[in-house]
Design an enzyme around this catalytic site. Structure first.
Site, PDB file in Angstrom:
ATOM      1  N   ASP A 109       0.847  -1.192   0.000  1.00  0.00           N
ATOM      2  CA  ASP A 109       0.000   0.000   0.000  1.00  0.00           C
ATOM      3  C   ASP A 109       0.879   1.237   0.000  1.00  0.00           C
ATOM      4  OD1 ASP A 109      -2.455  -1.390   0.098  1.00  0.00           O
ATOM      5  OD2 ASP A 109      -2.341  -1.573   2.275  1.00  0.00           O
ATOM      6  N   ASP A 127      -7.151  -1.172  -4.437  1.00  0.00           N
ATOM      7  CA  ASP A 127      -8.204  -0.913  -3.445  1.00  0.00           C
ATOM      8  C   ASP A 127      -9.201   0.119  -3.962  1.00  0.00           C
ATOM      9  OD1 ASP A 127      -6.898  -2.634  -1.664  1.00  0.00           O
ATOM     10  OD2 ASP A 127      -5.780  -1.004  -0.715  1.00  0.00           O
TER      11      ASP A 127
END
Length: 160
Positions: A109, A127
């Site tokens: 991330d 995401d």
């Protein structure tokens, strides 16, 4: 599966993997907009908010199940731009994070947002694609974009 969904899924997957690799290789930690937006490399062994942290095999299995469900579900919806976009985003996003889990044992991330003092979980392009895809499917469902057989069943249920 039509070309539009396939191309969008591939674009999302490739962009996601390239950006994750750049951020990871450079161990990025850059403030873009003070107290709002940062690029911060983060390794997440769980799902959102680090739930199921350390249960990588379960998350891989869940991702595979979601791929199969999404793939089957897309044939229940009309073939239009909204649905093609939604399913392309979903498939590309799920594949992006699944690839990370399989090859890295975690999801990479890097998008770090803070709004009104709340620090959101760090996330990535995959995401975002998944969240936007789900929202578009909800809009499509409310609009009644299910294929003819499914739509008429819903109309009959409304008349009861």
């Amino acid at each position: 599966m039509n070309k539009k969904k396939t191309i969008l899924a591939i674009i999302i997957f490739v962009v996601d993997q390239i950006l994750k690799s750049i951020v990871q290789l450079n161990n990025v930690n850059i403030s873009i907009i003070d107290n709002f937006f940062r690029l911060t490399y983060y390794q997440n062994t769980g799902a959102a908010w680090s739930i199921l942290e350390g249960h990588g095999y379960m998350l891989i299995l869940i991702s595979i199940i979601m791929l199969v469900l999404v793939f089957n579900m897309m044939y229940s919806y009309e073939d239009n731009n909204l649905n093609n976009t939604a399913f392309g985003l979903l498939l590309g996003g799920i594949l992006g994070n699944l690839c990370d889990r399989v090859f890295y044992g975690m999801v990479r991330d890097f998008i770090d947002i803070r709004i009104f003092g709340y620090e959101f979980p760090v996330f990535n392009i995959a995401d975002m694609a998944i969240v936007i895809g789900v929202l578009l499917i909800l809009i499509s469902t409310v609009k009644g974009d299910l294929k003819n057989g499914n739509r008429s069943k819903r109309k009959l249920d409304k008349n009861r």
